[in-house]
Design a protein around this motif. Structure first.
Motif, PDB file in Angstrom:
ATOM      1  N   VAL A  43       0.852  -1.186   0.000  1.00 34.64           N
ATOM      2  CA  VAL A  43       0.000   0.000   0.000  1.00 34.64           C
ATOM      3  C   VAL A  43       0.886   1.233   0.000  1.00 34.64           C
ATOM      4  O   VAL A  43       1.803   1.357   0.804  1.00 34.64           O
ATOM      5  N   ASP A  44       0.620   2.105  -0.946  1.00 31.27           N
ATOM      6  CA  ASP A  44       1.375   3.342  -0.995  1.00 31.27           C
ATOM      7  C   ASP A  44       0.740   4.352  -0.061  1.00 31.27           C
ATOM      8  O   ASP A  44      -0.441   4.290   0.235  1.00 31.27           O
ATOM      9  N   SER A  45       1.539   5.268   0.374  1.00 32.11           N
ATOM     10  CA  SER A  45       1.065   6.296   1.275  1.00 32.11           C
ATOM     11  C   SER A  45       1.220   7.649   0.593  1.00 32.11           C
ATOM     12  O   SER A  45       2.024   7.823  -0.308  1.00 32.11           O
ATOM     13  N   ILE A  46       0.438   8.578   1.036  1.00 30.23           N
ATOM     14  CA  ILE A  46       0.462   9.920   0.462  1.00 30.23           C
ATOM     15  C   ILE A  46       1.072  10.871   1.479  1.00 30.23           C
ATOM     16  O   ILE A  46       0.726  10.850   2.655  1.00 30.23           O
ATOM     17  N   ILE A  47       1.973  11.701   0.997  1.00 31.32           N
ATOM     18  CA  ILE A  47       2.623  12.685   1.857  1.00 31.32           C
ATOM     19  C   ILE A  47       2.471  14.060   1.218  1.00 31.32           C
ATOM     20  O   ILE A  47       2.632  14.208   0.009  1.00 31.32           O
ATOM     21  N   ILE A  48       2.143  15.044   2.019  1.00 35.57           N
ATOM     22  CA  ILE A  48       2.201  16.428   1.561  1.00 35.57           C
ATOM     23  C   ILE A  48       3.538  16.946   2.081  1.00 35.57           C
ATOM     24  O   ILE A  48       3.709  17.186   3.273  1.00 35.57           O
ATOM     25  N   PRO A  49       4.513  17.074   1.185  1.00 35.40           N
ATOM     26  CA  PRO A  49       5.886  17.308   1.630  1.00 35.40           C
ATOM     27  C   PRO A  49       6.147  18.749   2.045  1.00 35.40           C
ATOM     28  O   PRO A  49       5.475  19.685   1.619  1.00 35.40           O
ATOM     29  N   ASP A  50       7.165  18.893   2.870  1.00 31.54           N
ATOM     30  CA  ASP A  50       7.706  20.196   3.200  1.00 31.54           C
ATOM     31  C   ASP A  50       8.469  20.688   1.973  1.00 31.54           C
ATOM     32  O   ASP A  50       8.921  19.888   1.155  1.00 31.54           O
ATOM     33  N   SER A  51       8.629  21.982   1.810  1.00 28.56           N
ATOM     34  CA  SER A  51       9.254  22.529   0.598  1.00 28.56           C
ATOM     35  C   SER A  51      10.707  22.081   0.422  1.00 28.56           C
ATOM     36  O   SER A  51      11.232  22.106  -0.684  1.00 28.56           O
ATOM     37  N   SER A  52      11.364  21.655   1.483  1.00 27.28           N
ATOM     38  CA  SER A  52      12.758  21.221   1.364  1.00 27.28           C
ATOM     39  C   SER A  52      12.887  19.717   1.134  1.00 27.28           C
ATOM     40  O   SER A  52      13.978  19.235   0.848  1.00 27.28           O
ATOM     41  N   GLU A  53      11.779  18.978   1.243  1.00 29.31           N
ATOM     42  CA  GLU A  53      11.863  17.521   1.116  1.00 29.31           C
ATOM     43  C   GLU A  53      11.883  17.036  -0.337  1.00 29.31           C
ATOM     44  O   GLU A  53      12.549  16.063  -0.656  1.00 29.31           O
ATOM     45  N   VAL A  54      11.140  17.693  -1.205  1.00 27.67           N
ATOM     46  CA  VAL A  54      11.128  17.337  -2.621  1.00 27.67           C
ATOM     47  C   VAL A  54      11.363  18.622  -3.408  1.00 27.67           C
ATOM     48  O   VAL A  54      10.575  19.556  -3.344  1.00 27.67           O
ATOM     49  N   LEU A  55      12.480  18.662  -4.130  1.00 30.24           N
ATOM     50  CA  LEU A  55      12.857  19.861  -4.871  1.00 30.24           C
ATOM     51  C   LEU A  55      12.668  19.648  -6.364  1.00 30.24           C
ATOM     52  O   LEU A  55      13.000  18.588  -6.891  1.00 30.24           O
ATOM     53  N   LEU A  56      12.148  20.659  -7.037  1.00 31.37           N
ATOM     54  CA  LEU A  56      12.015  20.659  -8.487  1.00 31.37           C
ATOM     55  C   LEU A  56      12.952  21.723  -9.034  1.00 31.37           C
ATOM     56  O   LEU A  56      12.907  22.876  -8.599  1.00 31.37           O
ATOM     57  N   TYR A  57      13.799  21.346  -9.974  1.00 39.45           N
ATOM     58  CA  TYR A  57      14.714  22.325 -10.558  1.00 39.45           C
ATOM     59  C   TYR A  57      15.119  21.880 -11.960  1.00 39.45           C
ATOM     60  O   TYR A  57      14.832  20.751 -12.371  1.00 39.45           O
ATOM     61  N   GLY A  58      15.775  22.770 -12.697  1.00 36.69           N
ATOM     62  CA  GLY A  58      16.262  22.443 -14.031  1.00 36.69           C
ATOM     63  C   GLY A  58      15.143  22.297 -15.053  1.00 36.69           C
ATOM     64  O   GLY A  58      15.270  21.535 -16.011  1.00 36.69           O
ATOM     65  N   TYR A  59      14.070  23.047 -14.887  1.00 34.52           N
ATOM     66  CA  TYR A  59      12.950  22.983 -15.831  1.00 34.52           C
ATOM     67  C   TYR A  59      13.424  23.401 -17.219  1.00 34.52           C
ATOM     68  O   TYR A  59      14.257  24.290 -17.368  1.00 34.52           O
ATOM     69  N   ASP A  60      12.872  22.745 -18.270  1.00 32.09           N
ATOM     70  CA  ASP A  60      13.218  23.098 -19.639  1.00 32.09           C
ATOM     71  C   ASP A  60      12.063  22.779 -20.576  1.00 32.09           C
ATOM     72  O   ASP A  60      11.370  21.762 -20.401  1.00 32.09           O
ATOM     73  N   LYS A  61      11.840  23.693 -21.530  1.00 32.29           N
ATOM     74  CA  LYS A  61      10.869  23.466 -22.607  1.00 32.29           C
ATOM     75  C   LYS A  61      11.258  24.380 -23.758  1.00 32.29           C
ATOM     76  O   LYS A  61      10.907  25.538 -23.803  1.00 32.29           O
ATOM     77  N   PRO A  62      12.021  23.851 -24.729  1.00 30.01           N
ATOM     78  CA  PRO A  62      12.405  24.665 -25.877  1.00 30.01           C
ATOM     79  C   PRO A  62      11.217  24.924 -26.804  1.00 30.01           C
ATOM     80  O   PRO A  62      10.198  24.237 -26.748  1.00 30.01           O
TER      81      PRO A  62
END
Length: 160
Positions: free
Chosen positions: A45-64
């Motif tokens: 069973v998977d669990s759902i987490i609402i993460p803190d802003s430092s726990e999962v980072l998104l970076y290096g976005y790209d769309k040419p």
């Protein structure tokens, strides 16, 4: 004589009709034995987490320009392996105005402490927009910036 031929032909056609009905094709399987049906494997069973802003980072976005895909790197700083995540992308024009927003769920196998690149289908169906940080194109397009935020993280509890 003529009546006899008619009666004889009627009897022959009746015999052929009965024989045709008797030769119907059987569409069911014959001699089917009961099968041993194994119990389905129970998935973790998977669990759902609402993460803190430092726990999962998104970076290096790209769309040419003229691209059908968007790309972003996801860093997993949680103690769990991520199986999927829901994040929101706000698209902002060069004057700072938001012109589009989209939340999407993306499957991603990201072990704890690891970073992975994820690709997903672009919102830009006409392929006329490009991210300001992407490589420049000779063709003209509309530049935009993004604000990314992680809404929900799905983690695997296997082995814990």
């Amino acid at each position: 004589m003529r009546k006899t031929v008619v009666i004889l032909l009627s009897i022959i056609s009746l015999v052929f009709a009965v024989e045709t009905v008797a030769r119907r094709q059987r569409t069911t399987r014959g001699k089917v034995s009961g099968r041993n049906v194994a119990e389905p494997a129970k998935a973790a069973v998977d669990s759902i987490i609402i993460p803190d802003s430092s726990e999962v980072l998104l970076y290096g976005y790209d769309k040419p320009l003229r691209s059908r895909q968007e790309t972003v790197f996801v860093a997993n700083n949680t103690l769990h392996d991520i199986t999927a995540l829901i994040f929101t992308t706000r698209y902002i024009d060069t004057k700072g105005r938001q012109f589009h927003q989209q939340s999407r769920r993306v499957r991603a196998d990201i072990p704890s402490g690891a970073t992975r690149k994820i690709d997903y289908r672009s919102w830009d169906a006409q392929q006329s927009f490009y991210y300001v940080g992407s490589r420049r194109s000779r063709a003209s397009g509309t530049p935009y910036d993004v604000r990314l935020s992680v809404d929900t993280v799905f983690v695997s509890l296997t082995g814990q």
